[in-house]
Scaffold this motif. Structure first.
Motif, PDB file in Angstrom:
ATOM      1  N   ARG A 181       1.512   4.872  10.996  1.00 37.46           N
ATOM      2  CA  ARG A 181       0.973   4.620   9.656  1.00 37.46           C
ATOM      3  C   ARG A 181       1.830   3.617   8.905  1.00 37.46           C
ATOM      4  O   ARG A 181       1.329   2.757   8.205  1.00 37.46           O
ATOM      5  N   ARG A 182       3.149   3.772   9.058  1.00 40.82           N
ATOM      6  CA  ARG A 182       4.051   2.864   8.373  1.00 40.82           C
ATOM      7  C   ARG A 182       3.910   1.441   8.929  1.00 40.82           C
ATOM      8  O   ARG A 182       3.936   0.470   8.185  1.00 40.82           O
ATOM      9  N   ARG A 183       3.734   1.335  10.248  1.00 37.03           N
ATOM     10  CA  ARG A 183       3.576   0.016  10.852  1.00 37.03           C
ATOM     11  C   ARG A 183       2.326  -0.670  10.313  1.00 37.03           C
ATOM     12  O   ARG A 183       2.341  -1.865   9.989  1.00 37.03           O
ATOM     13  N   ALA A 184       1.245   0.118  10.177  1.00 29.39           N
ATOM     14  CA  ALA A 184      -0.003  -0.456   9.649  1.00 29.39           C
ATOM     15  C   ALA A 184       0.197  -0.916   8.213  1.00 29.39           C
ATOM     16  O   ALA A 184      -0.264  -1.994   7.815  1.00 29.39           O
ATOM     17  N   SER A 185       0.901  -0.102   7.447  1.00 27.98           N
ATOM     18  CA  SER A 185       1.174  -0.465   6.064  1.00 27.98           C
ATOM     19  C   SER A 185       2.047  -1.729   5.997  1.00 27.98           C
ATOM     20  O   SER A 185       1.811  -2.631   5.180  1.00 27.98           O
ATOM     21  N   ASP A 186       3.039  -1.812   6.880  1.00 33.69           N
ATOM     22  CA  ASP A 186       3.912  -2.991   6.923  1.00 33.69           C
ATOM     23  C   ASP A 186       3.125  -4.246   7.280  1.00 33.69           C
ATOM     24  O   ASP A 186       3.414  -5.341   6.775  1.00 33.69           O
ATOM     25  N   LEU A 187       2.147  -4.100   8.173  1.00 36.56           N
ATOM     26  CA  LEU A 187       1.344  -5.264   8.564  1.00 36.56           C
ATOM     27  C   LEU A 187       0.536  -5.778   7.367  1.00 36.56           C
ATOM     28  O   LEU A 187       0.398  -6.984   7.175  1.00 36.56           O
ATOM     29  N   VAL A 188       0.015  -4.851   6.566  1.00 41.68           N
ATOM     30  CA  VAL A 188      -0.720  -5.248   5.362  1.00 41.68           C
ATOM     31  C   VAL A 188       0.236  -5.939   4.378  1.00 41.68           C
ATOM     32  O   VAL A 188      -0.067  -7.003   3.833  1.00 41.68           O
ATOM     33  N   ASP A 189       1.419  -5.349   4.177  1.00 38.04           N
ATOM     34  CA  ASP A 189       2.440  -5.970   3.322  1.00 38.04           C
ATOM     35  C   ASP A 189       2.758  -7.388   3.791  1.00 38.04           C
ATOM     36  O   ASP A 189       2.903  -8.304   2.980  1.00 38.04           O
ATOM     37  N   LEU A 190       2.899  -7.528   5.094  1.00 40.02           N
ATOM     38  CA  LEU A 190       3.271  -8.811   5.686  1.00 40.02           C
ATOM     39  C   LEU A 190       2.214  -9.867   5.350  1.00 40.02           C
ATOM     40  O   LEU A 190       2.543 -10.980   4.937  1.00 40.02           O
ATOM     41  N   ALA A 191       0.941  -9.501   5.514  1.00 39.77           N
ATOM     42  CA  ALA A 191      -0.147 -10.439   5.239  1.00 39.77           C
ATOM     43  C   ALA A 191      -0.176 -10.807   3.758  1.00 39.77           C
ATOM     44  O   ALA A 191      -0.330 -11.981   3.401  1.00 39.77           O
ATOM     45  N   LEU A 192      -0.010  -9.801   2.900  1.00 44.17           N
ATOM     46  CA  LEU A 192      -0.082 -10.059   1.458  1.00 44.17           C
ATOM     47  C   LEU A 192       1.104 -10.904   1.002  1.00 44.17           C
ATOM     48  O   LEU A 192       0.957 -11.800   0.172  1.00 44.17           O
ATOM     49  N   ALA A 193       2.279 -10.622   1.573  1.00 42.71           N
ATOM     50  CA  ALA A 193       3.465 -11.391   1.192  1.00 42.71           C
ATOM     51  C   ALA A 193       3.369 -12.820   1.724  1.00 42.71           C
ATOM     52  O   ALA A 193       3.723 -13.778   1.033  1.00 42.71           O
ATOM     53  N   ALA A 194       2.884 -12.972   2.944  1.00 42.16           N
ATOM     54  CA  ALA A 194       2.791 -14.304   3.541  1.00 42.16           C
ATOM     55  C   ALA A 194       1.786 -15.170   2.795  1.00 42.16           C
ATOM     56  O   ALA A 194       1.987 -16.371   2.642  1.00 42.16           O
ATOM     57  N   GLY A 195       0.712 -14.560   2.331  1.00 36.53           N
ATOM     58  CA  GLY A 195      -0.358 -15.326   1.694  1.00 36.53           C
ATOM     59  C   GLY A 195      -0.260 -15.374   0.178  1.00 36.53           C
ATOM     60  O   GLY A 195      -1.205 -15.823  -0.474  1.00 36.53           O
ATOM     61  N   ARG A 196       0.850 -14.930  -0.382  1.00 36.36           N
ATOM     62  CA  ARG A 196       0.949 -14.890  -1.846  1.00 36.36           C
ATOM     63  C   ARG A 196       0.816 -16.298  -2.425  1.00 36.36           C
ATOM     64  O   ARG A 196       1.232 -17.274  -1.801  1.00 36.36           O
ATOM     65  N   PRO A 197       0.206 -16.402  -3.598  1.00 38.19           N
ATOM     66  CA  PRO A 197      -0.216 -17.720  -4.075  1.00 38.19           C
ATOM     67  C   PRO A 197       0.890 -18.619  -4.621  1.00 38.19           C
ATOM     68  O   PRO A 197       0.662 -19.789  -4.824  1.00 38.19           O
TER      69      PRO A 197
END
Lengths: 208, 208
Positions: A181-197
């Protein structure tokens, strides 16, 4: 399968019977996977439990790999409701990721069997979470959480590989329920952080 | 295995013989996996090809899953040289990712067999790329490409799940050779973009 129930034209009796039989076959297969090793869950045992002829499974669902894919899809679709009401797209992305991992954990024997005995187990999660995450990330762009210059489809595809990998690592006993679950959450964090405007030019322009 | 060759004390004859036999067993297994379906690559066939007793395989390497893991590790270690000379840590991270995916592609029949028949295939890539990527991302922090406030270990673990997933998607025929390499490169981009030192607070403080 629930998507077909919304706004579809009324089904005739033949179609209703077919769907009922498919549901019975999938339920029988899931029961058996909870009870015994995947190798022992043969098509003929599933057919016997569901009260249909083995050929019916092939006609209605397909090969053994198609059957595993259908079981996975059925298990995942059941939990895919609820998150759509979350307004904040970032929170919703985390909820979607967590719901899918929870679905896997809540039916652990079935999923361990599917992932470890299914030749095409790379297909895990190919179906449902993709659509939910795509529309969620589109909303994140509208809400200003993701740059509109990032290729959302590519971002979702990238973290889905992570979900697939995390599910395999979990099935192999390398990460715990909580770890997955934590890995899935980290993957979402990663995408949001990478794509931040803010900041430097976006990673991947759309269509790149 | 190459790590042991650097700076280890000289080996006695017994130890050398053991290593030679392990190498012969792994080579025999890889040959057989290139020739026939993984199910048919039994321990006794591997033993016959390597010219050892089946029990020797168990004694020197372990169970069948341990054997698959050792084959994977051997295949990956062979290509892990070369990238360490690349100065720019971002370029080096891409090179590491690409080398590992190239190793998998260059021995495709072996890897497809390993990934699809190996119960614990979540272990794929658990060993070698982790170390190389960890030290590479440490250098990226020193070079100013990643924030020193990001938990590097967690960043690497997250993209490794993506590598594992991409390898499974490739083995299932869902993504091509090129698709798998691109996915690995995208995962590296994602980590570097997410951890970039500018902008809002870092995603994951160290030890989080």
């Amino acid at each position: 399968m629930h998507e077909l129930d919304l706004g579809s034209p009324p089904l005739d009796g033949h179609e209703r019977g077919k769907r009922r039989r498919i549901a019975e076959i999938l339920a029988a297969a899931r029961e058996l996977l909870n009870e015994q090793a995947a190798d022992e869950v043969t098509t003929s045992r599933i057919a016997a439990r569901a009260g249909v002829a083995p050929m019916t499974i092939f006609n209605l669902i397909g090969t053994r790999d198609d059957l595993w894919a259908a079981i996975a899809a059925a298990s995942l679709t059941e939990v895919s409701h609820g998150s759509s009401e979350i307004e904040d797209a970032r929170e919703r992305a985390h909820a979607i990721a967590d719901q899918f991992m929870s679905a896997i954990i809540s039916e652990a024997p079935v999923w361990r069997a599917l992932i470890s005995s299914w030749r095409d187990s790379g297909r895990v999660l190919e179906g449902e979470p993709t659509g939910a995450l795509l529309s969620c990330f589109d909303d994140a762009v509208d809400q200003g959480h993701l740059s509109h210059e990032v290729d959302i489809r590519r971002l979702v595809a990238t973290i889905l590989s992570g979900f697939v990998g995390a599910a395999h690592q979990w099935a192999a006993g390398l990460i715990s329920d909580r770890g997955m679950r934590r890995r899935a959450s980290d993957l979402v964090d990663l995408a949001l952080a990478a794509g931040r405007p803010d900041g430097p030019p976006p990673m991947w322009p759309p269509g790149s």
